[in-house]
Design a protein around this motif. Structure first.
Motif, PDB file in Angstrom:
ATOM      1  N   LEU A 110       0.827  -1.205   0.000  1.00 40.03           N
ATOM      2  CA  LEU A 110       0.000   0.000   0.000  1.00 40.03           C
ATOM      3  C   LEU A 110       0.862   1.255   0.000  1.00 40.03           C
ATOM      4  CD1 LEU A 110      -2.867   1.118   0.095  1.00 40.03           C
ATOM      5  CD2 LEU A 110      -2.763   0.966   2.599  1.00 40.03           C
ATOM      6  N   LEU A 111       1.950   1.256   0.746  1.00 33.98           N
ATOM      7  CA  LEU A 111       2.839   2.416   0.765  1.00 33.98           C
ATOM      8  C   LEU A 111       3.447   2.686  -0.606  1.00 33.98           C
ATOM      9  CD1 LEU A 111       4.840   2.220   4.112  1.00 33.98           C
ATOM     10  CD2 LEU A 111       3.299   4.037   3.376  1.00 33.98           C
ATOM     11  N   ALA A 112       3.675   1.617  -1.367  1.00 32.28           N
ATOM     12  CA  ALA A 112       4.311   1.774  -2.676  1.00 32.28           C
ATOM     13  C   ALA A 112       3.335   2.213  -3.758  1.00 32.28           C
ATOM     14  CB  ALA A 112       4.972   0.458  -3.087  1.00 32.28           C
ATOM     15  N   ALA A 116      -3.171   4.967  -4.176  1.00 35.80           N
ATOM     16  CA  ALA A 116      -4.086   4.360  -3.205  1.00 35.80           C
ATOM     17  C   ALA A 116      -3.723   4.802  -1.792  1.00 35.80           C
ATOM     18  CB  ALA A 116      -4.038   2.841  -3.316  1.00 35.80           C
ATOM     19  N   ARG A 117      -4.741   5.149  -1.038  1.00 34.04           N
ATOM     20  CA  ARG A 117      -4.571   5.472   0.381  1.00 34.04           C
ATOM     21  C   ARG A 117      -5.026   4.319   1.268  1.00 34.04           C
ATOM     22  NH1 ARG A 117      -1.486  10.148   1.084  1.00 34.04           N
ATOM     23  NH2 ARG A 117      -2.022  11.613  -0.584  1.00 34.04           N
ATOM     24  N   ARG A 118      -5.946   3.508   0.733  1.00 32.34           N
ATOM     25  CA  ARG A 118      -6.481   2.377   1.474  1.00 32.34           C
ATOM     26  C   ARG A 118      -6.368   1.120   0.610  1.00 32.34           C
ATOM     27  NH1 ARG A 118     -10.760   5.861   1.333  1.00 32.34           N
ATOM     28  NH2 ARG A 118     -11.967   4.262   0.218  1.00 32.34           N
ATOM     29  N   ASP A 120      -8.612  -0.963  -0.229  1.00 28.20           N
ATOM     30  CA  ASP A 120      -9.686  -1.119  -1.213  1.00 28.20           C
ATOM     31  C   ASP A 120      -9.520  -0.189  -2.416  1.00 28.20           C
ATOM     32  OD1 ASP A 120     -10.368   1.307  -0.086  1.00 28.20           O
ATOM     33  OD2 ASP A 120     -12.297   0.663   0.725  1.00 28.20           O
ATOM     34  N   GLN A 121      -8.523   0.700  -2.370  1.00 32.16           N
ATOM     35  CA  GLN A 121      -8.238   1.555  -3.528  1.00 32.16           C
ATOM     36  C   GLN A 121      -7.154   0.973  -4.433  1.00 32.16           C
ATOM     37  OE1 GLN A 121      -7.292   5.198  -1.399  1.00 32.16           O
ATOM     38  NE2 GLN A 121      -9.354   6.013  -1.730  1.00 32.16           N
ATOM     39  N   LEU A 122      -6.551  -0.133  -4.014  1.00 34.26           N
ATOM     40  CA  LEU A 122      -5.577  -0.798  -4.878  1.00 34.26           C
ATOM     41  C   LEU A 122      -6.283  -1.369  -6.096  1.00 34.26           C
ATOM     42  CD1 LEU A 122      -3.459  -2.751  -2.222  1.00 34.26           C
ATOM     43  CD2 LEU A 122      -2.706  -0.763  -3.555  1.00 34.26           C
ATOM     44  N   ASP A 123      -5.587  -1.411  -7.215  1.00 32.15           N
ATOM     45  CA  ASP A 123      -6.117  -2.009  -8.437  1.00 32.15           C
ATOM     46  C   ASP A 123      -6.251  -3.516  -8.208  1.00 32.15           C
ATOM     47  OD1 ASP A 123      -6.316  -3.268 -10.971  1.00 32.15           O
ATOM     48  OD2 ASP A 123      -5.338  -1.589 -11.957  1.00 32.15           O
ATOM     49  N   ALA A 124      -7.494  -3.998  -8.078  1.00 37.94           N
ATOM     50  CA  ALA A 124      -7.718  -5.402  -7.715  1.00 37.94           C
ATOM     51  C   ALA A 124      -7.166  -6.353  -8.773  1.00 37.94           C
ATOM     52  CB  ALA A 124      -9.204  -5.649  -7.509  1.00 37.94           C
ATOM     53  N   ALA A 125      -7.338  -6.009 -10.041  1.00 39.69           N
ATOM     54  CA  ALA A 125      -6.847  -6.886 -11.099  1.00 39.69           C
ATOM     55  C   ALA A 125      -5.321  -6.958 -11.074  1.00 39.69           C
ATOM     56  CB  ALA A 125      -7.334  -6.399 -12.461  1.00 39.69           C
ATOM     57  N   ARG A 126      -4.681  -5.823 -10.825  1.00 40.16           N
ATOM     58  CA  ARG A 126      -3.214  -5.830 -10.784  1.00 40.16           C
ATOM     59  C   ARG A 126      -2.724  -6.597  -9.550  1.00 40.16           C
ATOM     60  NH1 ARG A 126       0.407  -3.535 -13.919  1.00 40.16           N
ATOM     61  NH2 ARG A 126       2.544  -3.292 -13.151  1.00 40.16           N
TER      62      ARG A 126
END
Length: 253
Positions: A110-112, A116-118, A120-126
């Motif tokens: 998440l830090l990288a 995204a701050r949370r 659930d904001q990460l790209d799920a497919a990636r």
């Protein structure tokens, strides 16, 4: 009719780097073609790590220039900051991996992820794609990174670098200290990145890995690039290996 050669993604021209009183790079010329894997080889102390750190602006070039997509990012009068270089799409995995041992695998990723701050904001497919490359990261998602094995830490370090799409990955000695099974897993993951046309510049001492991954090779000695060519040609020429590296790839199967 003439056909212009495509512009390299990254080019170093006459790059010198001083670290304090020490003159480490002595006019490095290096090109990295887009969508391919370039291996940077050489004996210990040849200047390979200094080259990567100079590209990233961690150490400033004292002469020459570093150009990315034709624009100057390093050199006298045009030195970009490391955060600016990273924002252009370069990612660096240092030899010491650079992970945060007290944070979980999840929080390291998440830090990288700048977008995204949370979680659930990460790209799920990636993220699913990364788990496909490195299944252990899914298994140990909530483990502190410091409790991972050496190979798993290296996988996390690479995953941090690719959690968002990057134009160029610089990876320093990814196989160092890893067991053969972990090295093979890492080779397979990097081969998948290669199939995706990810541009890689790899410093590596494991020559089986270099041969398996490399399209191009640059060999350094005493702060200079002394040989460039196809990795397959170097892998097939034991006399050249002996002359440039002091050993034979055949002895490192």
């Amino acid at each position: 009719m003439t056909h212009d050669k495509p512009m390299p993604l990254l080019a170093l021209r006459g790059v010198h780097t001083h670290i304090g009183a020490y003159h480490i790079l002595h006019g490095v010329d290096l090109t990295v073609p887009e969508g391919q894997v370039t291996m940077l080889l050489g004996r210990n102390g040849a200047g390979k790590t200094t080259t990567l750190r100079t590209i990233m602006g961690l150490w400033a070039a004292s002469a020459g220039e570093v150009r990315f997509r034709g624009e100057g990012i390093g050199g006298v009068g045009q030195q970009a900051s490391t955060p600016d270089i990273a924002r252009r799409g370069l990612a660096y995995v240092p030899e010491n991996m650079g992970i945060f041992a007290d944070l979980t695998v999840r929080d390291n990723l998440l830090l990288a992820a700048r977008a995204a701050r949370r979680v659930d904001q990460l790209d799920a497919a990636r993220l699913d794609w990364i788990f496909g490359l490195f299944p252990a990261l899914h298994k140990f998602w909530l483990y502190p990174a410091g409790k991972l094995s050496g190979g798993q830490k290296q996988m996390l370090a690479v995953a941090r670098a690719i959690i968002e799409p990057r134009a160029l990955l610089l990876i320093d000695e990814p196989s160092k200290g890893l067991a053969p099974a972990m090295i093979q897993s890492l080779i397979q993951a990097l081969q998948e990145l290669k199939r995706q046309r990810t541009t890689l510049l790899l410093v590596e001492q494991n020559f089986a890995m270099a041969r398996a991954l490399g399209d191009h090779v640059a060999v350094m000695d005493n702060g200079r690039v002394v040989h460039t060519g196809r990795m397959a040609d170097l892998a097939a020429d034991e006399d050249l290996q002996q002359r440039l590296l002091g050993l034979s790839l055949g002895a490192h199967q």
